[in-house]
Design a protein around this motif. Structure first.
Motif, PDB file in Angstrom:
ATOM      1  N   THR A 145       0.837  -1.194   0.034  1.00 10.97           N
ATOM      2  CA  THR A 145      -0.075  -0.021  -0.054  1.00 10.97           C
ATOM      3  C   THR A 145       1.029   1.219   0.011  1.00 10.97           C
ATOM      4  N   VAL A 146       1.699   1.271   0.954  1.00 11.22           N
ATOM      5  CA  VAL A 146       2.780   2.592   0.937  1.00 11.22           C
ATOM      6  C   VAL A 146       3.349   2.602  -0.288  1.00 11.22           C
ATOM      7  N   ALA A 147       3.596   1.562  -0.921  1.00 10.59           N
ATOM      8  CA  ALA A 147       4.727   1.790  -2.204  1.00 10.59           C
ATOM      9  C   ALA A 147       3.792   2.397  -3.317  1.00 10.59           C
ATOM     10  N   ARG A 148       2.617   2.312  -3.365  1.00  8.42           N
ATOM     11  CA  ARG A 148       1.904   3.144  -4.274  1.00  8.42           C
ATOM     12  C   ARG A 148       1.663   4.518  -4.266  1.00  8.42           C
ATOM     13  N   ILE A 149       2.115   5.130  -2.753  1.00 11.13           N
ATOM     14  CA  ILE A 149       2.100   6.591  -2.743  1.00 11.13           C
ATOM     15  C   ILE A 149       3.377   7.037  -3.516  1.00 11.13           C
ATOM     16  N   PRO A 150       3.316   8.094  -4.152  1.00  5.94           N
ATOM     17  CA  PRO A 150       4.408   8.674  -5.084  1.00  5.94           C
ATOM     18  C   PRO A 150       5.453   9.403  -3.766  1.00  5.94           C
ATOM     19  N   GLU A 151       6.762   9.177  -4.179  1.00  8.68           N
ATOM     20  CA  GLU A 151       7.950   9.658  -3.354  1.00  8.68           C
ATOM     21  C   GLU A 151       7.585  11.321  -2.871  1.00  8.68           C
ATOM     22  N   ASP A 152       7.016  12.018  -3.842  1.00  8.82           N
ATOM     23  CA  ASP A 152       7.065  13.469  -3.713  1.00  8.82           C
ATOM     24  C   ASP A 152       5.906  13.633  -2.488  1.00  8.82           C
ATOM     25  N   ILE A 153       4.847  12.895  -2.648  1.00  5.67           N
ATOM     26  CA  ILE A 153       3.748  13.014  -1.610  1.00  5.67           C
ATOM     27  C   ILE A 153       4.409  12.887  -0.121  1.00  5.67           C
ATOM     28  N   ILE A 154       5.223  11.658   0.070  1.00  2.40           N
ATOM     29  CA  ILE A 154       5.809  11.392   1.199  1.00  2.40           C
ATOM     30  C   ILE A 154       6.877  12.480   1.728  1.00  2.40           C
ATOM     31  N   ARG A 155       7.469  12.926   0.909  1.00  2.00           N
ATOM     32  CA  ARG A 155       8.591  14.166   1.074  1.00  2.00           C
ATOM     33  C   ARG A 155       7.670  15.217   1.650  1.00  2.00           C
ATOM     34  N   ARG A 156       6.498  15.590   1.010  1.00  2.00           N
ATOM     35  CA  ARG A 156       5.696  16.712   1.302  1.00  2.00           C
ATOM     36  C   ARG A 156       5.133  16.560   2.529  1.00  2.00           C
ATOM     37  N   LEU A 157       4.915  15.482   2.950  1.00  2.00           N
ATOM     38  CA  LEU A 157       4.241  15.202   4.401  1.00  2.00           C
ATOM     39  C   LEU A 157       5.157  15.354   5.291  1.00  2.00           C
ATOM     40  N   VAL A 158       6.376  14.830   5.267  1.00  2.00           N
ATOM     41  CA  VAL A 158       7.578  15.023   6.016  1.00  2.00           C
ATOM     42  C   VAL A 158       7.885  16.328   6.397  1.00  2.00           C
ATOM     43  N   ALA A 159       7.805  17.144   5.141  1.00  2.00           N
ATOM     44  CA  ALA A 159       8.175  18.591   5.352  1.00  2.00           C
ATOM     45  C   ALA A 159       6.953  19.300   6.065  1.00  2.00           C
ATOM     46  N   GLU A 160       5.563  18.740   5.937  1.00  2.00           N
ATOM     47  CA  GLU A 160       4.420  19.334   6.849  1.00  2.00           C
ATOM     48  C   GLU A 160       4.639  19.174   7.987  1.00  2.00           C
ATOM     49  N   VAL A 161       5.135  18.056   8.681  1.00  2.00           N
ATOM     50  CA  VAL A 161       5.473  17.547  10.052  1.00  2.00           C
ATOM     51  C   VAL A 161       6.537  18.440  10.613  1.00  2.00           C
ATOM     52  N   ILE A 162       7.588  18.644   9.964  1.00  2.00           N
ATOM     53  CA  ILE A 162       8.635  19.337  10.436  1.00  2.00           C
ATOM     54  C   ILE A 162       8.030  20.786  10.504  1.00  2.00           C
TER      55      ILE A 162
END
Length: 249
Positions: A145-162
């Motif tokens: 499931t996680v592998a279907r999420i594009p990397e740019d979305i994950i990076r954006r989430l990390v940036a938002e939590v930071i």
């Protein structure tokens, strides 16, 4: 409302369990930059994440609604103005902190909303994969499931939590924000015709989270905070890479 609440619950619980594992003391201790931060603090940091960003289902609903109400309140001049006028009447020394406090509140609510967007995408991806709720008893289902999420979305989430953590790290502004929210809540409780129960509960729960962030981050030096954010980014991106590799096997 989701057509499959059981799947929603299974996905979110599996995701939450992964968060608990990757912020376990052993895993965090594998990151040398945190060597001077004690075990108790790292456990509190993990618990703050699990209790406030990725809580269990019942608290999740309460917090989501609370921050929705706070977000709406901070964006409503009509409702915000009388609160600020009354609540800050005897708080003239906080005047210069007011814009920063409101900005920090908006940043925090926006960051929280971004985490929920990722969870929605995970649920959608699980449905697209044809998974059933019971499949998430196995890590393999979450990895695919996680592998279907594009990397740019994950990076954006990390940036938002930071960004959320950064908003919660300005001790002076956050202290002012707590005081403002406390006074505003007091005013709201005297005006039941203007502010309903859900709005008051929303501000009360949001205040609880802000106080928790203040208690957590005021104990760090600026350098320690910077290293925690760097570690957070590494932990999240390494986990994402590991899940993609696992999904490919």
């Amino acid at each position: 409302m989701s057509p499959n609440p059981a799947l929603d619950h299974a996905v979110l619980e599996a995701f939450r369990e992964e968060i608990g594992q990757r912020y376990s003391l052993d895993n965090l201790r594998s990151h040398e930059p945190l060597a001077d931060i004690d075990d108790e603090y790292l456990i509190e940091l993990r618990d703050f994440l699990l209790d406030n960003l990725y809580p269990e289902a019942e608290r999740r609903g309460e917090l989501d609604e609370a921050f929705d109400h706070l977000h709406a309140l901070l964006r409503s001049p009509r409702q915000l103005k009388p609160l600020m006028r009354t609540a800050l009447a005897s708080m003239w020394r906080l005047g210069r902190h007011l814009p920063g406090a409101i900005s920090a509140g908006l940043r925090a609510t926006e960051a929280l909303r971004e985490t929920r967007k990722l969870e929605r995408q995970l649920i959608d991806a699980a449905a697209e994969c044809g998974f059933a709720p019971e499949d998430f008893a196995r890590r393999e289902a979450l990895a695919k499931t996680v592998a279907r999420i594009p990397e740019d979305i994950i990076r954006r989430l990390v940036a938002e939590v930071i960004d959320l953590f950064t908003a919660l790290s300005d001790v002076k502004t956050l202290t002012a924000m707590c005081q403002i929210m406390e006074r505003a809540l007091g005013v709201m409780e005297t005006k039941p015709d203007t502010y309903d129960d859900q709005q008051r509960l929303g501000v009360a729960l949001a205040l609880q989270v802000v106080r928790g962030g203040l208690d957590l981050f005021e104990r760090l030096t600026g350098d320690q905070f910077k290293r925690i954010l760097e570690t957070f980014e590494r932990v999240e991106l390494r986990w994402y890479d590991a899940m993609r590799r696992e999904a490919a096997t």
